[in-house]
Design an enzyme around this catalytic site. Structure first.
Site: not given
Lengths: 533, 251
Positions: A173, A238, A301, A387-388
């Site tokens: 992604t 990942t 997570d 987050n990202w």
């Protein structure tokens, strides 16, 4: 009238096209300051998302207005940050790439590639965050983890390398990162039992140069942090966001994701290196220089793939090469990026209940809470305290800006076997209907190691929009109520907003053509640009 | 024009074998022509099936679709499964078994050499950027049709050239890449994009003269043209199905 940016593109594309015999040329991102171009996902190698453009200021920003809208017909939700080189903008959505005229928004070419069948989890959303550029070539990842090299002038495919095989739960992604003539890529699938890696390919030939596995094989350093057996093949870790690069140290910095299975730690006793880590690697060889693990043996997570931002600043009175990351686990970390030494961790979450503290070495001291069969309410939630979506460091205000999420979830864990074609969470996270999520725009004062201000956002907490800042003292971001917004970088006071009519799941950027400064942000399946009249 | 090939291509042989496999294993459910029956859907004209790669189809045939009524056929062995998929392609009219009458190695040399096709076109990652990527152009095309396209290089709506004359008299030629009532954008042969405000230039003319070579009928012999066409057909046949999206460059 001939617009001169056209010849700029020619110059920059041509220069690189004929540079094969020259030493690795100063590729655009190596420039210390971001001006007209925005040549990589994060703008430049530092990951600061700090533009030195100053045309739009706190005084005139009220006059900002929409310039054009690009609609991507076949993509779902755009999570791309566009890349702009010399007046040409490159945008990706699903497996499609587009070149747009950055002034008119018109499509110059469109490389169409069907989405892949049979993907799961994140990859099945066909998300793509953008391209990398080198000379007259651009690079993108596909949903099924191929690295494509396209001709920037025609969109024609130059080569296509399938780089993640052996487990069909891999996907991709991210936007690739070009460093010293190599294209660096990672994968998604960390919640689906893949084995993470960063791989580097020769930018001209597509030949693999090196591959660093984020989960060591039995016998390799770090393997002692895993149980014996095959679990390493499904260990996660990942590398689904681009890293950053310091040319002086000749080091790339890359964050890794959570271990797999996500919530069931019982099948992977140990620290689970190199999951939830910051990896410092040699870009020539892929050799590990040092690592720092934010959340050893993560069960919530807490991917550490948030941009590792490179900041040169005074630290306790001394100039120091720092690396700052606002981590999903609710703390903002400062490391010495030369040595990997832990300097500080400051809690930015208003509330968290998984760690009592971060000790002097940077290791969390856990509370007794862990996911279990009945379910444990833990904070931050599995969506993370951030987050990202991109942070930004502004060298004028010395503030580090990012979006934070206040949220808790009930984590349940039950041992399950790994299966190809299925996610590997073991087992789930649930939101209590009585609890509301809330987003904040947070400004962290790097020099004082404290939160300067925290601006609560109206909304339901589902957006995932990032932040950027400018030398003129602006912070631009996607808020939680479908507005693209600009605030005062010093105070956080709102200055301007525009309703894009759909949730924002992308990070903004700024560029200029012919002396005119633009902001761009993707929202829904559209990309919007703004400039002064 | 060259006569019919005396030998079947490997692909044709495979499809031929597949016809038998289909008749005895699949036709009962999917119909003799693959257009579907009471017990199973159409495989011949449904886009979602046609667009699947050979690999994906082989995998469906081998594993079946458990719970949906499509039995697994792995026991037939790889060869038979491959052949039945090749035959499905025939039923779908998507066969790559175009007769090759010329020498494709010679055609390749011409493409990148004397004929200078690669100045404008790209094949499998090598060549120019002004015209389309021809890597899969030969898919399902007859040699004669390709030769015709090369010799005529006829203007089409997707291949418009444009010539802009600025007020200072400068003339810029290129391939039209975008336009509206206010501006035109062209790609010039040096690889740069140029956008012009219609109100601020002296003239804009649509012309493909510099873009489209018109002299191949005289520059190339019939054998050379056939070799070039053969090169494009074999190149396309070597590409896997996933490499064949409708068109690489779209406006």
């Amino acid at each position: 009238m001939k617009l001169t940016y056209a010849s700029l593109l020619a110059a920059s594309l041509m220069a690189a096209a004929c540079s094969a015999q020259k030493p690795p040329h100063a590729s655009p991102p190596a420039k210390p300051t971001l001006r007209e171009d925005w040549p990589t996902y994060n703008g430049d190698y530092t990951g600061r998302r700090y533009s030195s453009l100053t045309q739009v200021t706190p005084e005139n920003v009220h006059a900002l207005r929409a310039q054009w809208v690009f609609h991507s017909r076949n993509a779902g939700v755009l999570q791309v940050t566009p890349v702009v080189v010399a007046g040409v903008m490159f945008v990706t959505g699903s497996n499609d790439a587009y070149a747009l005229d950055a002034v008119t928004g018109k499509t110059l070419w469109h490389h169409a590639r069907p989405i892949s069948d049979g993907l799961i989890d994140d990859a099945s959303g066909h998300i793509n965050r953008g391209v990398a550029v080198l000379g007259s070539q651009i690079y993108m990842e596909t949903d099924n983890a191929h690295l494509l090299c396209l001709d920037a002038r025609s969109g024609n495919l130059l080569w296509d390398v399938a780089y993640a095989t052996g487990n069909r739960n891999y996907g991709a992604t991210s936007a690739p990162l070009v460093v010293k003539g190599k294209v660096l890529v990672g994968t998604s699938g960390g919640d689906d039992g893949v084995r993470g890696f960063i791989a580097a390919f020769d930018a001209q030939t597509g030949k693999e140069a090196w591959r660093f596995w984020t989960i060591p094989a039995p016998g390799e350093p770090g393997s002692e942090t895993w149980p014996k057996g095959d679990i390493y093949l499904h260990g996660g870790g990942t590398t689904w966001m681009p890293g950053t690069y310091d040319p002086e140290l000749n080091t790339i910095f890359w964050g890794t994701g959570n271990p797999s299975p996500d919530f069931d730690g019982s099948v992977r006793e140990g620290d689970n290196l190199y999951t939830n880590c910051l990896l410092a690697l040699d870009p020539d060889t892929g050799k590990l220089k040092w690592h720092f693990q934010f959340t050893p043996h993560d069960v919530n997570d807490f991917d550490s793939t948030e941009t590792p931002v490179l900041v040169d600043a005074l630290y306790q009175g001394k100039p120091r090469k720092l690396l700052i990351q606002a981590n999903r686990n609710g703390f903002i970390y400062t490391l010495d990026r030369t040595t990997g030494e832990f300097l500080s961790a400051k809690q930015f979450s208003l509330f968290q209940n998984w760690a009592k503290e971060i000790d002097a070495k940077g290791r969390p001291v856990r509370t007794a809470l862990v996911p279990n069969v009945e379910g444990a309410r833990m904070c931050p939630s599995y969506a993370g305290a951030t987050n990202w979506y991109s942070p930004s460091y502004n060298e004028r205000t010395h503030l580090f800006y990012f979006m934070a999420l206040e949220d808790c979830t009930v984590f349940t864990a039950k041992t399950e076997p790994f299966e190809e074609g299925k996610a590997y969470y073991s087992t789930g996270a649930k939101h209590l209907p009585t609890e509301e999520m809330k987003k904040y725009l947070v400004a962290y004062d790097v020099r004082r190691n404290e939160i300067a201000w925290r601006s609560p956002q109206v909304g339901e907490g589902h957006s995932s929009a990032g932040v950027m800042s400018t030398a003129s003292g602006l912070v631009a971001f996607g808020d939680d109520a479908q507005e693209f917004e600009v605030v005062n970088a010093t105070t956080g006071a709102p200055l301007w907003h525009f309703n894009v009519g759909q949730p924002i799941h992308a990070s903004p950027m700024s560029y200029a053509v012919e002396g005119k400064q633009y902001f761009a942000v993707a929202a829904g399946s559209d990309l919007f640009t703004f400039a002064l009249p | 024009m060259a006569g019919l090939p005396s030998q079947l291509t490997a692909q044709e042989k495979l499809a031929d074998a597949g016809q038998q496999v289909f008749a005895s294993n699949c036709a009962g459910c999917h119909g003799a022509d693959g257009h579907g029956g009471e017990r199973a859907p159409n495989l011949a004209t449904v886009r979602s099936v046609i667009s699947k790669s050979d690999d994906d189809l082989e995998s469906i045939v081998k594993k079946g679709l458990p719970g949906l009524g499509m039995p697994p056929f792995a026991y037939l062995g790889d060869d038979k499964v491959k052949s039945v998929v090749a035959y499905l392609r025939v039923l779908q009219g998507k066969t790559t078994a175009t007769p090759v009458t010329g020498n494709s190695t010679a055609g390749r040399a011409l493409f990148f050499g004397k004929a200078q096709c690669s100045n404008c076109h790209m094949v499998r990652g090598s060549g120019g950027f002004m015209a389309s990527d021809l890597s899969v152009y030969g898919d399902g095309q007859a040699s004669s049709a390709i030769q015709h396209a090369v010799v005529t290089h006829a203007p089409s709506p997707t291949s418009r050239g444009v010539k802009v004359t600025t007020k200072s008299g400068e003339k810029i030629l290129g391939a039209l890449r975008a336009e509206d009532n206010f501006a035109v954008t062209l790609l010039s042969p040096d690889g740069s994009f140029h956008t012009y405000d219609r109100a601020k230039v002296a003239a804009i003319q649509y012309t493909s003269e510099s873009l489209l070579p018109k002299d191949y009928a005289s520059r190339l012999s019939p054998t050379e043209l056939d070799d070039l066409a053969s090169f494009l057909i074999t190149t396309a046949a070597q590409a896997s199905a996933t490499e064949k999206p409708a068109k690489r460059r779209q406006r």
